[in-house]
Design a protein around this motif. Structure first.
Motif, short mmCIF file in Angstrom:
data_model
loop_
_atom_site.label_atom_id
_atom_site.label_comp_id
_atom_site.label_asym_id
_atom_site.label_seq_id
_atom_site.Cartn_x
_atom_site.Cartn_y
_atom_site.Cartn_z
N ALA A 32 0.58 -1.15 -0.36
CA ALA A 32 -0.09 -0.11 0.13
C ALA A 32 1.02 1.03 0.34
CB ALA A 32 -0.87 0.22 1.13
N ALA A 33 2.23 0.91 0.71
CA ALA A 33 2.41 2.71 0.64
C ALA A 33 3.48 2.98 -1.18
CB ALA A 33 4.68 1.82 1.19
N VAL A 34 3.09 4.23 -1.29
CA VAL A 34 2.91 4.56 -2.43
C VAL A 34 4.36 5.92 -2.15
CG1 VAL A 34 0.95 4.36 -3.14
CG2 VAL A 34 1.45 6.25 -1.81
N ARG A 35 5.20 5.80 -3.45
CA ARG A 35 6.11 6.71 -3.66
C ARG A 35 5.58 8.14 -3.70
NH1 ARG A 35 9.86 6.08 -8.73
NH2 ARG A 35 9.51 8.33 -8.79
N ARG A 36 5.94 9.68 -2.71
CA ARG A 36 5.45 10.97 -2.87
C ARG A 36 4.76 11.48 -4.14
NH1 ARG A 36 7.13 16.18 -2.07
NH2 ARG A 36 8.76 15.37 -2.10
N ASP A 37 4.63 11.94 -4.45
CA ASP A 37 3.67 13.04 -5.56
C ASP A 37 4.30 14.27 -5.60
OD1 ASP A 37 3.51 13.24 -8.19
OD2 ASP A 37 1.53 12.82 -8.53
N PRO A 38 4.68 14.77 -5.60
CA PRO A 38 5.16 16.48 -5.48
C PRO A 38 4.37 17.34 -6.54
CG PRO A 38 7.43 14.93 -6.07
CD PRO A 38 6.33 14.58 -6.69
N SER A 39 3.35 16.61 -6.94
CA SER A 39 2.58 17.32 -8.58
C SER A 39 1.18 17.78 -7.40
CB SER A 39 2.50 16.97 -9.38
OG SER A 39 2.29 15.44 -9.43
N LEU A 40 1.40 16.99 -6.60
CA LEU A 40 -0.40 17.55 -5.91
C LEU A 40 -0.55 18.12 -4.58
CD1 LEU A 40 -0.36 12.76 -4.28
CD2 LEU A 40 -2.09 13.85 -7.00
N ILE A 82 -0.08 8.12 4.18
CA ILE A 82 0.68 6.50 5.46
C ILE A 82 -0.47 5.68 4.81
CG2 ILE A 82 1.59 7.98 6.80
CD1 ILE A 82 -0.23 7.83 8.88
N ASP A 83 -0.17 4.38 4.68
CA ASP A 83 -1.15 3.13 4.63
C ASP A 83 -1.05 2.68 6.50
OD1 ASP A 83 1.42 1.62 5.42
OD2 ASP A 83 1.81 1.42 3.73
N THR A 84 -2.07 1.62 6.38
CA THR A 84 -2.23 0.89 7.79
C THR A 84 -1.77 0.99 8.36
OG1 THR A 84 -4.16 -0.51 8.23
CG2 THR A 84 -2.53 -1.33 6.42
N ASN A 85 -0.25 -0.06 7.95
CA ASN A 85 0.81 -0.48 8.94
C ASN A 85 1.47 0.66 9.14
OD1 ASN A 85 0.83 -3.07 8.24
ND2 ASN A 85 1.94 -2.40 5.85
N GLN A 86 1.55 2.03 8.90
CA GLN A 86 2.51 3.03 9.42
C GLN A 86 1.95 3.17 10.33
OE1 GLN A 86 3.15 5.26 5.70
NE2 GLN A 86 3.90 3.27 5.21
N PHE A 87 0.39 4.02 9.84
CA PHE A 87 -0.71 4.50 10.39
C PHE A 87 -0.90 3.52 12.16
CE2 PHE A 87 -4.98 4.40 12.59
CZ PHE A 87 -5.46 6.35 12.79
N GLN A 88 -1.03 2.60 12.41
CA GLN A 88 -0.92 1.77 13.58
C GLN A 88 0.60 2.23 13.91
OE1 GLN A 88 -1.26 -2.95 12.50
NE2 GLN A 88 -3.20 -1.82 11.20
N GLU A 89 1.63 2.21 13.98
CA GLU A 89 2.59 2.71 14.00
C GLU A 89 3.04 3.20 14.95
OE1 GLU A 89 5.86 2.22 11.80
OE2 GLU A 89 5.26 -0.18 11.30
N LEU A 90 2.19 4.71 14.34
CA LEU A 90 2.08 5.91 15.42
C LEU A 90 0.96 5.85 16.35
CD1 LEU A 90 2.09 8.43 11.34
CD2 LEU A 90 4.41 8.59 13.63
#
Length: 1266
Positions: free
Chosen positions: A844-852, A860-868
């Motif tokens: 689920a982790a995607v690269r940051r898109d600076p154009s957004l 962040i995806d669910t795994n990173q959110f769980q850690e935070l």
């Protein structure tokens, strides 16, 4: 960690024995842990200062036998926990086995073999590396990871002994440079220093020398300044730090993390203490310098270089320099900067041979090309190996480039013979210079694009003979003759000798007939064009008819591109410009299209075909002006910073004035992005472009400085920015090219000179001459160094801007202060960045898109959110925390893309920290309803039903009770009153008071759908309002069990644990009884309505909904976007007395299992009843309108759903109001949820977890242990 057994002759020197048995001894290093005195301090200091690999591990285990004086190291550890684990393993697995051996030699042999076996097993599980690091370096990497808590994914690049200046005291220690971090450790006389800095946080990195810090490296972040000195090789260290910081900035710019380049060459005998990553970075730096120096494609890989001499026939000299060999080119650069540069494409090479050596010409090598040129190199070391490498690369060259045979033949001969000219080459089939096209556009597009074969200037200028142009024509003719003489002496095409004479000719101006050809050669675009035949035509074909944001912007700017030039006043030029820009946007979607690209491309089309203009644009955007044309014009901002720095150095008296006026940011972007084409007459700017393609950005900076210098007096007298801009605009508009043979084109800035006497005309060649005389000390290497320094500043400034923009986008009622939001943003951003270099395997982790937009760049995806969530939540639930985090993530992920942005993240965290008791309980309540609660979790709740003994009635007992009727168990009293078209009914059932509020059946001939239509419209308008407790759907039995599980886990770590357990048990018991009575009444009322066909005397008729309304009352399908009813639609207009009755409503949650319809749905359709329940046993209520606990239900009973593994009656339900009212009866629960928690402390702890500061220092461990 386990160590290969090594002899230790003196076991007790500097070590203290802590544990011992007949075969093993556990020892602690003096100076670690409690006590130790002066000896311990000295030992700890010596370990750090003198150990050349890394800090000595503070614990170790030795193997010994009773009669032997020799000890063997078998394990070491950086913490007591780690070494204890090894010790316990030895005691449990080896002690009994060793006691059966007869001799001590057998015991030692067995122990050594066992330890070697364990180490081999551990190494087997490690990922294999293609390029093994030396053993000593691996040991340092392992100790670094343990010292700073880095994961396996963090690779050490190199480590250096140095001093860190803390205040005015240097702390000698070790600096570890990893791919993503700078780490430092020092232990000096009991004082421990541990630093961890992420490269992405570095805002300044420079090497300087001051009285206080002699020859030091300065590293700045947003909150601290660090100084390191006393390096053995400070230049090497600083160069590596620059590379790593550059990689981090690239990661922030376009999310490209560090990937080891397998195509780069590896040294045959690597240094014993150099890691594979260090060698890779060194090779990468050399490769980037090689490609930039010779303007080669970015994917070219340098194989090696060697010293040699080159025979130059034009001056009959052997010029010393370096030969570079890569997979497709042989290049030469002289030691003197301007003496000679040479590029030989291997596709042009026909013969490579070793000539006879002599004392005058040792080890010569002759290389011949298809254009009949021969190059003689001499003084080559290891000539045989060099010839073999060139032969290997020649064998790998394709016999002909891809594409049709005609294009292949044309691409194979690109360099003309010295005597050939562009005019004569069109007769033959094979073009010998870039002026000849590669067949133009192929296929159907060839007829659509008549400009493909030549530049637009040839189509739209008057065919005036040179003789008729007078002095200008003669000057142009002389330029052409000078260049043809140069081609004859130095060669033509890619293999031309490039010398100081070439630069002189460029500065004098390139004739228009040769401009396109030389631009292609000097920029390196010709190399890419001949190696990719047909590529542009394919891009045009693929991009035709495709719509995107870039194509929309291109269409908007097409008619703004040099509108004063006749070539772009008709559809022919506009169509060509459209195709080139669209094709490039299709090739490089990261850049897409940026304003100013249209102006530059229109000039390129004047002097070259569409395909040539396309490849020139590629060279410009991707190599010569890196990052200029991305969404944030980072490259232009970087060079703007360089321009400001150069202004301070060369024009100090003007620099401060320009800063005060704020002129430089305004002028530099327009000057640099368009190469002066938008601010200077076209004929003059074209001369600057000539020099730019030969010299690079250096020329643009020199000319900009010369313009400021020429206008210094006027600028010093300006009072504001507008006046300064007018001065510069008038000057630039009068920079003329008196040698141009093209008809003058009116310039837009001519409007600035209207009304006043125009300033003196300035010849462009005079301006160039002055710029080289005054500012020629600029060197390409210095500019690259300055670019690095400014890139750090610009990108970090952009990141700060993004942070402020994101924080401003957060609603003001979120509850956090600005400082807390900024801290949360940094933690959130760090987690997303860490996933790029440590968690790339996560799907689920995607690269940051600076154009957004800024808010969407970091997600962040669910795994990173769980850690935070685990580190920031005030509701610690032990092992259940990850489950709760998953539910919170699903609740926040409204668009279901498995990613959440910072605003969604902060919204979820704020709900747990801020608001009153009701708001916090609402969050907890919603976490146990769909979509937060997944169906799988609800199924698992069935297994927990046996914990709740209060709910002991079975389905069979209920059915039997329903069949027998309520005569024995339920005593019923009814009273009712009409309110308009509605019925208010009070029913007392076995000690419970219930209220019905319903609409009577509609008479025939009415049209209720129209009435409901307007009510639904009103409901949709209400959806934008703040959610109230009435909007919450009811909770069924499965969801309630999950809620109870969460509460039990939440209280497990609280000081009031026992009181909280008792309180929640009381509340759960009460709620279960309320839900059970509600379930029974729901079943009874459904049966009662079907049984009572006629009302008794004195009682109002029971309401029955029409058939179409009953169908609408069915539970909504999962995921149906139209399923959610909105708000309390009817009772909002009812009298105040009836408000009490309707407080239990709420729309059904989407995706929920079948359960009783909520009050909102019934009220929305104005058909069935809502009822309230209050127990006269538990809550002594004197009046019906006071302290009423509400339960939702419906008049008809739905079919109970049976689940595998057990049956749960979905008629059982409770509302949020009931839960809230029950919790309010327990003060300990109220205090728990109203307790304030400081998120600042949580954020600090989270940062420590991210960096995992060392826990191996014994003064910290002793504090923990005792």
């Amino acid at each position: 960690m386990w160590l290969g057994p090594e002899e230790v002759l003196v076991a007790n020197a500097l070590w203290v024995t802590e544990r011992a048995n007949p075969f093993f001894v556990l020892q602690r290093r003096r100076g670690h842990g409690k006590g130790g005195g002066l000896t311990g301090l000295l030992v700890g200091t010596l370990d750090v200062v003198l150990d050349s690999s890394a800090r000595v591990a503070p614990y170790r285990i030795l193997h010994q036998t009773q009669d032997s004086q020799v000890y063997w190291t078998v394990a070491c550890g950086s913490s007591r926990k780690e070494i204890t684990k090894h010790w316990e393993w030895l005691e449990n697995n080896l002690l009994q086995t060793l006691s059966i051996f007869d001799t001590e030699e057998d015991i030692t042999t067995f122990v050594k073999g066992k330890i070697h076996g364990i180490i081999a097993e551990e190494n087997k599980n490690l990922q294999p590396q293609g390029d093994e690091d030396p053993g000593k370096f691996k040991e340092a990497e392992l100790k670094m990871r343990k010292q700073f808590g880095m994961p396996e994914g963090e690779k050490l690049v190199n480590y250096y002994s140095c001093s860190y200046w803390k205040g005015r005291v240097p702390r000698q220690g070790w600096l570890y440079l990893t791919v993503n971090h700078l780490c430092f450790y020092s232990f000096l006389l009991g004082k421990e220093v541990s630093l961890v800095v992420q490269w992405v946080d570095v805002t300044r990195l420079e090497k300087n020398a001051t009285l206080l810090f002699p020859e030091s490296i300065r590293v700045d972040t947003r909150d601290q300044e660090l100084f390191f000195s006393m390096f053995l090789n400070i230049s090497e260290t600083f160069k590596l730090m620059e590379q790593l910081a550059n990689l981090a900035m690239r990661q922030l710019l376009d999310s490209e993390g560090f990937l080891e380049d397998k195509a780069l060459p590896r040294p045959p005998r690597p240094h014993s203490n150099i890691s594979a990553l260090k060698r890779d970075l060194d090779a990468r730096a050399k490769n980037e310098c090689y490609c930039a120096t010779f303007r080669l494609p970015g994917d070219e890989r340098l194989d090696g270089h060697t010293g040699c001499t080159l025979w130059t026939p034009f001056n009959k000299l052997h010029i010393p320099g370096q030969m570079f060999i890569s997979s497709n080119y042989i290049c030469f650069a002289s030691k003197e900067e301007d003496a000679c540069h040479l590029i030989i494409p291997l596709r042009e090479v026909t013969i490579v041979e070793k000539a006879d050596s002599s004392s005058v010409l040792p080890s010569p090598l002759s290389i011949s090309t298809k254009s009949k040129m021969t190059f003689l190199f001499a003084n080559l070391k290891d000539r045989d190996f060099l010839v073999q490498r060139i032969s290997d690369f020649l064998q790998k060259m394709p016999s002909k480039p891809p594409g049709n045979s005609r294009a292949g033949r044309k691409a194979s001969i690109v360099d003309s013979a010295p005597e050939s000219s562009p005019a004569s080459q069109e007769v033959s089939e094979q073009p010998a210079s870039p002026t000849s096209p590669l067949g133009g556009l192929q296929g159907s597009h060839a007829q659509e694009a008549p400009t493909a074969s030549q530049g637009l200037l040839k189509l739209f200028q008057r065919n005036t003979p040179m003789e008729d142009l007078g002095a200008k024509g003669a000057k142009e003719k002389m330029k052409e003759e000078s260049w043809h003489i140069h081609f004859f002496e130095y060669g033509r095409g890619m293999c031309m000798y490039r010398t100081a004479r070439t630069r002189e000719l460029v500065l004098k101006g390139i004739p228009e007939s040769l401009r396109g050809e030389l631009w292609l050669l000097f920029s390196g675009a010709w190399n890419e064009m001949v190696t990719h035949p047909g590529y542009y035509a394919e891009l045009v074909e693929k991009s035709t008819g495709k719509y995107s944001l870039a194509t929309e912007e291109i269409e908007r700017d097409l008619h703004r591109s040099m509108p004063e030039h006749p070539a772009f006043q008709n559809e022919l030029g506009i169509a060509a410009l459209r195709r080139v820009l669209t094709a490039y946007a299709f090739r490089n979607p990261t850049i897409g299209y940026c304003q100013a690209m249209n102006i530059v491309t229109s000039v390129l089309l004047l002097y070259g075909s569409e395909e040539e203009a396309f490849w020139l644009l590629v060279a410009l955007c991707e190599r010569m002006l890196p990052d200029y044309y991305n969404t944030r014009v980072v490259g232009a901002l970087v060079d703007q910073g360089i321009f400001e720095e150069l202004t301070r150095d060369f024009l100090p008296q003007l620099s401060e004035k320009m800063q005060d006026l704020g002129v430089i940011p305004s002028i530099s972007l327009s000057w640099f992005l368009t190469l002066f084409l938008s601010v200077m007459p076209f004929e003059s700017a074209a001369v600057i472009v000539d020099c730019f393609f030969y010299e690079g950005i250096k020329v643009i900076l020199q000319v900009a400085l010369a313009i400021l210098d020429a206008n210094m007096e006027q600028l010093l007298g300006c009072s504001d920015e507008g006046e300064a801009m007018t001065v510069l605009g008038r000057y630039l508009d009068n920079v003329v090219n008196k040698q141009s043979v093209s008809p003058p084109i009116p310039h837009l800035h001519a409007l600035l000179t209207s009304g006043d006497d125009p300033p003196e005309e300035v010849d462009i060649f005079d301006l160039l001459k002055v710029s080289y005389e005054k500012f020629s000390s600029l060197r390409a290497e210095d500019i690259e160094q300055m670019r690095f320094k400014q890139r750090l500043k610009v990108i970090q400034s952009l990141e700060d801007t993004a942070k402020r923009s994101v924080v401003r986008a957060i609603p003001g009622d979120i509850g956090f202060s600005i400082e807390e939001l900024e801290d949360l943003y940094m933690v959130f951003k760090a987690k997303q960045l860490a996933s790029q270099y440590w968690g790339s395997s996560r799907p689920a982790a995607v690269r940051r898109d600076p154009s957004l937009p800024y808010l969407e760049q970091y997600r962040i995806d669910t795994n990173q959110f769980q850690e935070l969530f685990a580190s920031l939540t005030p509701w610690a639930c032990g092992s259940h925390t990850s489950v709760l985090a998953g539910r919170m993530f699903r609740l926040l992920d409204e668009n279901k893309d498995s990613l959440i942005n910072f605003k969604e993240f902060v919204t979820g965290i704020s709900r747990m920290y801020h608001g009153d008791l009701t708001e916090k309980l609402k969050v907890l309540y919603k976490l146990h309803l769909p979509p937060a609660l997944s169906p799988e979790e609800a199924e698992s709740a069935l297994e927990a039903t046996h914990y709740f003994t209060e709910n002991s009635s079975s389905e069979e007992a209920l059915q039997q009770e329903e069949q027998e009727g309520a005569g024995n168990d339920i005593q019923e009293k009814r009273r009712g009153v009409y309110i308009g078209q509605h019925l208010l009914m009070l029913v007392e059932v076995s000690g419970w008071r219930l209220i019905f509020f319903s609409q009577l059946a509609e008479e025939k001939g009415t049209s209720p759908p129209d009435y409901r239509h307007y009510l639904r419209m009103w409901a949709k308008e209400k959806e934008v309002q703040k959610e109230t407790i009435k909007d919450l759907p009811k909770m069924n039995q499965e969801q309630f069990i999950e809620l109870c599980k969460t509460l039990y886990n939440m209280f497990s770590e609280d000081p009031m644990e026992q009181d909280l357990y008792h309180a929640i048990a009381t509340v759960a018991s009460l709620l279960l009884r309320i839900g059970e009575v509600g379930r029974r009444f729901s079943a009874w009322s459904g049966r009662g309505e079907s049984r009572d066909s006629a009302p008794e005397e004195g009682e109002p008729p029971a309401p029955h909904p029409p058939q179409d309304v009953a169908q609408e009352l069915q539970p909504p399908a999962a995921g149906d976007p139209q399923a959610k009813a909105g708000g309390d639609t009817h009772l909002g207009k009812a009298p105040q007395e009836s408000q009490v009755v309707g407080e239990g409503g709420g729309g059904e949650g989407r995706g929920s299992p079948p359960q009783p319809l909520s009050d909102d749905e019934t009220k929305d359709d104005m058909s069935m009843s809502s009822y309230s329940v209050v127990s006269t046993g538990s809550l002594q209520c004197e009046d019906l309108a006071d302290d009423t606990v509400l339960v939702g239900g419906e008049a008809h009973s739905p079919v109970a759903t049976t689940h595998s593994g057990g049956a749960v009656d979905t008629d059982w339900c409770i509302s949020f109001e009931q839960i809230l009212a029950s919790i309010l009866t327990e003060s300990v629960l109220v205090n728990f949820f109203e307790k304030r928690v400081d998120i600042g402390l949580k954020i600090k702890d989270q940062r420590k977890v991210e960096r995992q500061f060392s826990t191996s220092s014994d003064h910290e461990q002793s504090a923990v242990l005792g």
